[in-house]
Design a protein around this motif. Structure first.
Motif, PDB file in Angstrom:
ATOM      1  N   GLU A  75      -6.488   2.451  -4.738  1.00  0.00           N
ATOM      2  CA  GLU A  75      -5.781   1.173  -4.613  1.00  0.00           C
ATOM      3  C   GLU A  75      -5.080   1.053  -3.258  1.00  0.00           C
ATOM      4  O   GLU A  75      -5.147   0.015  -2.585  1.00  0.00           O
ATOM      5  N   GLY A  76      -4.391   2.115  -2.867  1.00  0.00           N
ATOM      6  CA  GLY A  76      -3.651   2.092  -1.607  1.00  0.00           C
ATOM      7  C   GLY A  76      -4.556   1.915  -0.410  1.00  0.00           C
ATOM      8  O   GLY A  76      -4.272   1.120   0.500  1.00  0.00           O
ATOM      9  N   ALA A 116      -7.554   0.613  -0.398  1.00  0.00           N
ATOM     10  CA  ALA A 116      -8.191  -0.712  -0.447  1.00  0.00           C
ATOM     11  C   ALA A 116      -7.268  -1.785   0.141  1.00  0.00           C
ATOM     12  O   ALA A 116      -7.704  -2.644   0.920  1.00  0.00           O
ATOM     13  N   VAL A 117      -5.991  -1.734  -0.217  1.00  0.00           N
ATOM     14  CA  VAL A 117      -5.027  -2.710   0.309  1.00  0.00           C
ATOM     15  C   VAL A 117      -4.871  -2.537   1.819  1.00  0.00           C
ATOM     16  O   VAL A 117      -4.848  -3.513   2.583  1.00  0.00           O
ATOM     17  N   ALA A 151       0.834  -1.209   0.000  1.00  0.00           N
ATOM     18  CA  ALA A 151       0.000   0.000   0.000  1.00  0.00           C
ATOM     19  C   ALA A 151       0.864   1.252   0.000  1.00  0.00           C
ATOM     20  O   ALA A 151       0.575   2.236  -0.693  1.00  0.00           O
ATOM     21  N   ALA A 163      -2.192   7.131  -6.283  1.00  0.00           N
ATOM     22  CA  ALA A 163      -3.061   5.940  -6.352  1.00  0.00           C
ATOM     23  C   ALA A 163      -3.898   5.776  -5.080  1.00  0.00           C
ATOM     24  O   ALA A 163      -3.781   4.774  -4.372  1.00  0.00           O
ATOM     25  N   ILE A 221       2.692   1.900  -3.533  1.00  0.00           N
ATOM     26  CA  ILE A 221       1.919   2.425  -4.664  1.00  0.00           C
ATOM     27  C   ILE A 221       1.384   3.837  -4.406  1.00  0.00           C
ATOM     28  O   ILE A 221       0.875   4.482  -5.329  1.00  0.00           O
ATOM     29  N   THR A 222       1.499   4.299  -3.155  1.00  0.00           N
ATOM     30  CA  THR A 222       0.990   5.640  -2.838  1.00  0.00           C
ATOM     31  C   THR A 222       2.092   6.634  -2.485  1.00  0.00           C
ATOM     32  O   THR A 222       1.950   7.834  -2.729  1.00  0.00           O
TER      33      THR A 222
END
Length: 296
Positions: free
Chosen positions: A112-113, A115-116, A26, A109, A29-30
């Protein structure tokens, strides 16, 4: 039960590694400092799980000549180590938060971040609740400390998730570092709590007042033939409860009769208090202090 406890401690380590991987993903990607701080706390979760596993294995060793009272206090040392590691993690997070304040950047992101991170939190919530219930049932300080830290991690992550939503909504990059700093302060408080509770065990803290009352009531009601019991002391060492006291009996009573009374008291205490070690010192009636438990 001991094999199950060991299996649970091992599972805690495996789950900790899995959650750690999710949280670092997480962050990767962020680029969020708040999510990075959350991932750092999960490193402590893994160290905590390792310490708990080692402590649980050691605490299960039987007493020997060098440690005649057993290895149960090993779990308290584990819990103290956990507390120290929590504080170290908080310091590392504060360091990252400082650098973030100096050079603020908006995370990337977001969906996505988050959510993970949310998925990792769901895993931690379920496992922490199970670990807490089982740890209390078997009276394992190491597992209870592990569960407490997992719940601290959960609270921190939830705060980070809501905070990052605010960061994305407002576009204020400095809020990311502020969130990381708040996470660090929460972790510091958790670390202090774990150390405080564990030091109490290392200092031979007495059992809770309700358990003390139960012990006194059992002695009073099951020592038929004795006169009184005094100098009652208790201490907790891991899952074991130690009880010792002086039992005053009539001077003319035979050793065999006094021993029978002690056996009856021990049997009732073992029914009332789990995992108990009992030491009774028998004294003649001229040793009565008239300040202890009068046998009814």
């Amino acid at each position: 039960m001991s094999e199950r406890t060991l299996a649970i401690a091992t599972a805690s380590l495996v789950i900790g590694i899995a959650v750690l991987g999710l949280k670092f993903f997480a962050w990767s990607i962020t680029g969020s400092i708040a999510l990075y701080s959350d991932a750092l706390e999960s490193i402590v979760n893994v160290v905590t799980a390792i310490a708990a596993l080692v402590a649980v294995r050691l605490a299960q060793r039987p007493a020997d000549a060098s440690l005649p009272y057993g290895y149960h206090k090993a779990e308290y040392f584990s819990a103290v180590l956990v507390g120290v590691m929590i504080i170290v993690a908080a310091i590392l997070i504060l360091r990252e938060a400082y650098f973030g304040f100096m050079s603020p950047e908006l995370p990337q992101a977001p969906i996505e971040g988050l959510a993970v991170s949310f998925a990792a939190t769901v895993i931690n919530v379920g496992w922490a609740q199970y670990l807490r219930r089982y740890g209390h049932r078997v009276r394992s300080p190491a597992l209870v400390a592990d569960a407490k830290h997992l719940m601290t991690d959960v609270v921190s992550t939830i705060g980070v998730i809501f905070g990052l939503v605010l960061v994305y909504a407002t576009g204020i990059a400095a809020l990311d570092s502020a969130l990381a700093a708040l996470v660090a302060l929460n972790i510091l408080w958790s670390g202090w709590g774990v150390i405080r509770d564990s030091v109490g065990g290392l200092m031979d803290v007495a059992v809770p007042p309700d358990t003390q009352k139960t012990i006194r009531d059992v002695i009073s009601q099951s020592a038929d033939g004795a006169i009184e019991a005094h100098d009652i002391r208790t201490r907790q060492a891991g899952k074991l409860t130690f009880i010792d006291f002086h039992l005053v009996v009539p001077g003319a009573m035979t050793v065999d009769h006094a021993h029978t009374i002690c056996d009856a008291i021990e049997a009732k205490l073992r029914d009332a208090v789990k995992d108990v070690q009992i030491t009774i010192h028998v004294e003649p009636e001229n040793k009565a202090k008239h300040a202890g438990i009068v046998v009814v």
